[in-house]
Design an enzyme around this catalytic site. Structure first.
Site, PDB file in Angstrom:
ATOM      1  N   ASP A   1     -18.590  -2.130  20.479  1.00 57.00           N
ATOM      2  CA  ASP A   1     -19.225  -1.209  19.530  1.00 57.00           C
ATOM      3  C   ASP A   1     -18.678   0.195  19.770  1.00 57.00           C
ATOM      4  O   ASP A   1     -18.659   0.685  20.902  1.00 57.00           O
ATOM      5  CB  ASP A   1     -20.739  -1.222  19.721  1.00 57.00           C
ATOM      6  CG  ASP A   1     -21.443  -0.372  18.683  1.00 57.00           C
ATOM      7  OD1 ASP A   1     -21.849  -0.930  17.647  1.00 57.00           O
ATOM      8  OD2 ASP A   1     -21.571   0.848  18.894  1.00 57.00           O
TER       9      ASP A   1
ATOM     10  N   GLU B   1     -19.288  -0.957  12.796  1.00 51.08           N
ATOM     11  CA  GLU B   1     -18.329  -0.523  13.809  1.00 51.08           C
ATOM     12  C   GLU B   1     -18.269  -1.499  14.975  1.00 51.08           C
ATOM     13  O   GLU B   1     -17.774  -1.151  16.051  1.00 51.08           O
ATOM     14  CB  GLU B   1     -18.688   0.878  14.309  1.00 51.08           C
ATOM     15  CG  GLU B   1     -20.007   0.978  15.044  1.00 51.08           C
ATOM     16  CD  GLU B   1     -21.193   1.255  14.131  1.00 51.08           C
ATOM     17  OE1 GLU B   1     -22.203   1.771  14.613  1.00 51.08           O
ATOM     18  OE2 GLU B   1     -21.093   0.958  12.913  1.00 51.08           O
TER      19      GLU B   1
END
Length: 510
Positions: free
Chosen positions: A385, A428
């Site tokens: 992440d 993301e």
């Protein structure tokens, strides 16, 4: 004062209003339905709100067309959102509708399960308006691409069926097309036809010359009498019957070159390589393939053979008509195969990064876990992440954010082995699967990824300094205690990622 947000909103609104997308929102909470409708209608979408899951299927059955997008709550008093998702995806009418799942709690198991059943994305409540719009737009674009590709494929298949029907209707007329099968390439049909027509009509010369009306030169696609002349360029002035057939679009019969008006200039011998050939009679049959090639089938007999007549024209014309259908059919098959490959890629890849999408990741990881059990080996899962990625979108805009995501995808791809695979888990978040990798190897690999992201300079806006990002990584391996499924492995990696975030980000945790 006009702000950057106002300008962005106008651009997005203009884009989405042009699309006229219709979105179905299913939630038992009236406040949620109203807020979702308010946000999306501001951007020009048509929103239909359904109060609870019990009315979803009735709404879908009653609509004239399926919605462009479905927002579906996971937990509702009157219905199970996961079961509704499964029913929607099992119905042929609605299987291509992108579904975004909504939930007020972070049920990791339900999230993974819904993704495995075909959900496109997951949004946690309370949602942020811009995030909701961005995710909706992304799924609408992907859905539109999928529908366009599928429609193109259906058209190609319909054309293929028509071509097959046409060829079958002529099958009893001639036996020439028996060699033309679904596996033959379009350019090979000319060679088959030149050979079979020559033998069926007992002509010594049968050629296919590719040209269009007005051309002065043509190209020999096939020549039964001399295969070496394939792809040779020829002057059409040497073949007056070919030139006339191209000009009129009608068959041209020359029963005797010695007396026919086309040869009034005294030329009574023709040859593809200008060698003298004692031609007695000829037939030129023009053809045109829809959206493709055009030219003339040229049949000739020498002076030692009986002249060609009207009955030969009729027979050859029927054969050539069927040949054109065969060429078109071969081209449709080739196009259909290419469309199938593009459709398969679209169904398994993330449109922004070209990495594997969630569905493909789940399928591949399932196979790797099964292989690890069979071979008494291990497989590692890395959940990555990007830290504070929202700031990039908020400060520099979504175009820069998209460029950062593509750069991260390239960093990951360039750093893995041939047996590893990389995917975008959503937003993301990225995912890397490392077959035959234990805990220590996975942690070391994850640390290298973290360092590469931290050291990389990401491009910002034009003229702006480069951006620097960091990543938090959660690691899990299989086999391991209490991990029996893909969902368990995802949950373990997600828990490790949460610890990495909680302990300050830019670190690896297992």
């Amino acid at each position: 004062m006009t702000t950057a947000l106002d300008a962005w909103s106008r651009d997005v609104a203009s884009e989405t209003r042009a699309a006229g997308a219709r979105i179905l929102v299913v939630d038992d909470d009236a406040a949620v339905r109203q807020s979702v409708a308010w946000v999306l209608e501001e951007y020009g979408y048509e929103v239909v709100a359904v109060p609870g899951g019990g009315g979803l299927l009735e709404q879908l059955d009653g609509d004239g067309r399926p919605p462009d997008l479905l927002l579906l709550d996971i937990l509702m008093p009157d219905a199970d959102g996961v079961q509704l998702l499964e029913r929607v995806k099992s119905d042929e009418r609605w299987r291509d509708v992108p579904v975004l799942m909504l939930s007020s709690v972070p049920p990791e198991e339900a999230t993974v399960r819904t993704l495995g059943l075909g959900a496109a994305d997951f949004i946690r409540k309370p949602f942020r308006g811009r995030e909701l719009v961005a995710r909706v737009q992304a799924q609408l674009r992907a859905g539109a691409m999928l529908r366009a590709t599928r429609e193109s494929l259906l058209r190609a298949e319909e054309e293929l069926r028509r071509a097959r029907d046409d060829a079958e209707s002529r099958r009893r007329l001639v036996d020439i097309l028996h060699e033309v099968t679904s596996d033959i390439a379009a350019h090979e049909v000319y060679h088959v036809l030149a050979r079979r027509v020559a033998r069926a009509l007992a002509v010594s010369h049968c050629s296919v010359i590719l040209a269009r009306p007005g051309d002065t030169r043509g190209v020999v696609a096939s020549a039964f009498e001399s295969p070496k002349h394939q792809n040779a360029s020829v002057e059409l002035d040497d073949f007056p019957e070919v030139r006339r057939a191209l000009e009129t679009g009608e068959p041209v019969l020359v029963e005797d070159v010695a007396t026919h008006a086309l040869y009034a200039d005294g030329r009574q011998a023709l040859g593809l390589d200008r060698t003298e050939v004692p031609v007695r009679s000829s037939i030129a049959l023009p053809f045109a393939i829809e959206g493709g090639q055009a030219g003339v089938f040229l049949l000739r007999r020498t002076r030692e053979q009986p002249p060609l007549g009207r009955e030969d024209v009729a027979f050859a014309e029927a054969v050539i008509s069927a040949a054109v259908s065969a060429v078109q059919r071969a081209q449709v098959i080739e196009t259909t195969r290419a469309d199938n490959a593009r459709l398969a890629q679209l169904a398994t890849t993330d449109p922004l990064t070209a990495l594997l999408n969630r569905r493909a990741l789940t399928e591949r990881l399932t196979r790797e876990m099964e292989r690890a059990l069979r071979n008494d080996s291990s497989v590692a899962l890395l959940l990555i992440d990007l830290d504070h990625f929202k700031r990039v979108n908020d400060t520099h805009g979504h175009l820069v954010g998209d460029a950062v995501l593509r750069d991260v995808a390239e960093l990951l791809i360039s750093g893995v082995r041939g047996s590893d695979f990389v995917g975008r888990f959503g937003g993301e978040e990225f995912l890397v699967v490392l077959p035959d990798t234990d805990d220590d190897g996975a942690a070391a690999f994850a640390e290298r990824i973290r360092e590469r992201v931290e050291a990389h300079s990401f491009a910002g806006r034009d003229g702006a300094p480069p951006l620097h990002m960091t990543a938090s990584i959660g690691v899990a391996t299989f086999p391991a205690a209490l991990i029996e499924s893909v969902e368990d492995l995802f949950a373990r990696a997600d828990a490790a990622l949460y610890r990495a975030k909680a302990e300050g980000r830019n670190r690896v945790r297992a």
